[in-house]
Design a protein around this motif. Structure first.
Motif, mmCIF file in Angstrom:
data_model
loop_
_atom_site.group_PDB
_atom_site.id
_atom_site.type_symbol
_atom_site.label_atom_id
_atom_site.label_comp_id
_atom_site.label_asym_id
_atom_site.label_seq_id
_atom_site.Cartn_x
_atom_site.Cartn_y
_atom_site.Cartn_z
ATOM 1 N N GLY A 66 0.836 -1.430 -0.161
ATOM 2 C CA GLY A 66 0.109 0.225 0.235
ATOM 3 C C GLY A 66 0.923 1.888 0.709
ATOM 4 O O GLY A 66 -0.105 2.235 -0.844
ATOM 5 N N ARG A 67 1.898 1.192 0.695
ATOM 6 C CA ARG A 67 3.220 2.405 0.764
ATOM 7 C C ARG A 67 3.108 2.890 -0.370
ATOM 8 O O ARG A 67 3.696 4.119 -1.188
ATOM 9 N N VAL A 68 3.488 1.807 -1.458
ATOM 10 C CA VAL A 68 4.553 2.410 -2.493
ATOM 11 C C VAL A 68 3.265 2.584 -3.392
ATOM 12 O O VAL A 68 3.658 3.366 -4.580
ATOM 13 N N THR A 69 2.397 2.091 -3.379
ATOM 14 C CA THR A 69 1.069 2.534 -4.588
ATOM 15 C C THR A 69 0.604 3.791 -4.520
ATOM 16 O O THR A 69 -0.022 4.335 -4.675
ATOM 17 N N GLU A 70 0.737 4.105 -3.009
ATOM 18 C CA GLU A 70 0.795 5.313 -2.357
ATOM 19 C C GLU A 70 1.208 6.604 -3.787
ATOM 20 O O GLU A 70 1.055 7.137 -3.356
ATOM 21 N N ARG A 71 3.098 5.711 -3.528
ATOM 22 C CA ARG A 71 3.792 7.007 -3.669
ATOM 23 C C ARG A 71 3.366 7.179 -4.721
ATOM 24 O O ARG A 71 4.226 7.874 -5.860
ATOM 25 N N ILE A 72 3.244 5.804 -5.776
ATOM 26 C CA ILE A 72 3.613 5.974 -6.647
ATOM 27 C C ILE A 72 1.882 6.692 -7.645
ATOM 28 O O ILE A 72 2.443 7.933 -8.370
ATOM 29 N N MET A 73 1.192 6.131 -6.943
ATOM 30 C CA MET A 73 -0.393 7.641 -7.297
ATOM 31 C C MET A 73 0.024 8.868 -6.901
ATOM 32 O O MET A 73 -0.477 9.926 -7.863
ATOM 33 N N ALA A 74 0.962 9.226 -6.048
ATOM 34 C CA ALA A 74 1.215 10.382 -5.647
ATOM 35 C C ALA A 74 1.980 11.083 -6.471
ATOM 36 O O ALA A 74 1.350 12.743 -7.235
ATOM 37 N N GLY A 75 2.640 9.894 -7.665
ATOM 38 C CA GLY A 75 3.757 10.940 -8.470
ATOM 39 C C GLY A 75 3.174 11.396 -9.425
ATOM 40 O O GLY A 75 2.933 12.896 -10.102
ATOM 41 N N ILE A 76 1.973 10.669 -9.655
ATOM 42 C CA ILE A 76 1.707 10.043 -10.999
ATOM 43 C C ILE A 76 0.508 11.691 -10.985
ATOM 44 O O ILE A 76 0.779 12.509 -12.376
ATOM 45 N N ARG A 77 -0.457 11.799 -9.867
ATOM 46 C CA ARG A 77 -0.922 13.281 -9.356
ATOM 47 C C ARG A 77 -0.077 14.540 -9.581
ATOM 48 O O ARG A 77 -0.871 15.467 -9.759
ATOM 49 N N GLU A 78 0.810 14.898 -9.533
ATOM 50 C CA GLU A 78 2.113 16.065 -9.513
ATOM 51 C C GLU A 78 2.211 15.813 -10.394
ATOM 52 O O GLU A 78 3.050 17.017 -10.844
ATOM 53 N N GLY A 79 2.654 14.796 -11.052
ATOM 54 C CA GLY A 79 3.204 14.606 -12.501
ATOM 55 C C GLY A 79 1.711 15.403 -13.830
ATOM 56 O O GLY A 79 2.374 17.128 -14.106
ATOM 57 N N VAL A 80 1.295 15.249 -14.255
ATOM 58 C CA VAL A 80 0.029 15.493 -15.618
ATOM 59 C C VAL A 80 -1.018 15.069 -15.006
ATOM 60 O O VAL A 80 -1.115 13.849 -14.099
ATOM 61 N N GLU A 81 -2.278 16.136 -15.375
ATOM 62 C CA GLU A 81 -3.582 15.658 -15.008
ATOM 63 C C GLU A 81 -3.805 14.540 -15.712
ATOM 64 O O GLU A 81 -4.128 13.254 -15.179
ATOM 65 N N ALA A 82 -3.679 14.043 -16.693
ATOM 66 C CA ALA A 82 -3.897 12.621 -17.101
ATOM 67 C C ALA A 82 -3.100 11.753 -17.606
ATOM 68 O O ALA A 82 -2.940 11.930 -18.799
ATOM 69 N N PRO A 83 -2.189 10.944 -17.513
ATOM 70 C CA PRO A 83 -1.130 10.183 -17.193
ATOM 71 C C PRO A 83 -1.043 9.245 -18.667
ATOM 72 O O PRO A 83 -2.377 9.187 -18.477
ATOM 73 N N SER A 84 -0.411 8.714 -18.874
ATOM 74 C CA SER A 84 -0.802 7.954 -20.202
ATOM 75 C C SER A 84 -0.371 6.366 -19.567
ATOM 76 O O SER A 84 0.777 6.684 -18.326
ATOM 77 N N ALA A 85 -0.174 5.811 -19.703
ATOM 78 C CA ALA A 85 -0.327 4.462 -19.383
ATOM 79 C C ALA A 85 0.926 4.269 -18.918
ATOM 80 O O ALA A 85 1.236 3.483 -18.417
ATOM 81 N N GLY A 86 2.062 4.347 -20.725
ATOM 82 C CA GLY A 86 3.255 4.373 -20.093
ATOM 83 C C GLY A 86 3.761 5.051 -19.396
ATOM 84 O O GLY A 86 4.713 4.550 -18.342
ATOM 85 N N SER A 87 3.481 6.272 -19.021
ATOM 86 C CA SER A 87 4.372 7.357 -17.890
ATOM 87 C C SER A 87 3.642 6.365 -17.010
ATOM 88 O O SER A 87 4.188 6.893 -15.609
#
Length: 199
Positions: A66-87
């Motif tokens: 869960g901790r790793v998943t939260e960090r992935i999601m946080a990183g995505i949210r900080e990046g772009v609004e609608a990340p591509s699957a590759g991102s």
């Protein structure tokens, strides 16, 4: 008036202590008494939340994922609004790879859990369930990439999920052994994802 204890937070606090021990010394050093000392609480407090070591470890496996998943999601949210699957897959790989001391400790802890799981059916099932979820999520992302025209239509998402996660796992071991540098590992993941791209 007695201090109110946040039971969810206390369990997380204990889980973090287990992860520090596992990342530093392996799980042989994660006896309940050692965990209590690492967490700075009494043995009775640890036993209140976890009756046995294996019960505690089952919880910690889920907490780590869960901790790793939260960090992935946080990183995505900080990046772009609608990340591509590759991102998204790149961000996931970056969090799973032991690129810094925190992630190296998590990787060592994960390896310790895998070694401990042999002969403990309940723990094996938790790890299998986590693995099934992760493979399913990666396959879904590859499918989404195909539907969006980002990845080639002829790819088999299930096989590609296995291949990508096996590569990340292998690169993780290389990083721990010093066989690869972090930049090399990330470049390899990018190279692989580029090969999946639609032309």
């Amino acid at each position: 008036m007695p201090k109110k204890v946040d039971h969810v937070e206390r369990r997380r606090h204990i889980a973090e202590a287990v992860l520090r021990i596992a990342g530093r010394d392996g799980l042989d050093g994660a006896r309940l008494r050692d965990v209590a000392e690492e967490a700075g609480i009494s043995l009775g407090s640890v036993q209140h939340y976890f009756g046995t070591k294996d019960e505690m470890l089952r919880y910690v496996v889920g907490h780590l994922g869960g901790r790793v998943t939260e960090r992935i999601m946080a990183g995505i949210r900080e990046g772009v609004e609608a990340p591509s699957a590759g991102s998204f897959l790149m961000a996931m790989a970056a969090e799973m790879l032991p690129l810094d001391e925190r992630r190296r400790a998590e990787r060592r802890a994960g390896q310790a859990f895998t070694a401990r799981a042999v002969g403990v059916p309940e723990l094996v099932e938790v790890l299998r369930e986590s693995d099934r979820w992760l493979h399913g999520r990666v396959a879904d992302l590859i499918t989404q990439g195909q539907l969006a025209g980002e990845f080639r239509a002829g790819l088999d998402p299930g096989h590609e999920s296995v291949a990508l996660l096996a590569m990340i796992d292998g690169l993780g071991s290389d990083l721990l052994l010093g066989v690869r540098e972090p930049a090399q590992a990330l470049a390899t993941v990018r190279y692989h994802l580029d090969r999946l791209a639609a032309r």
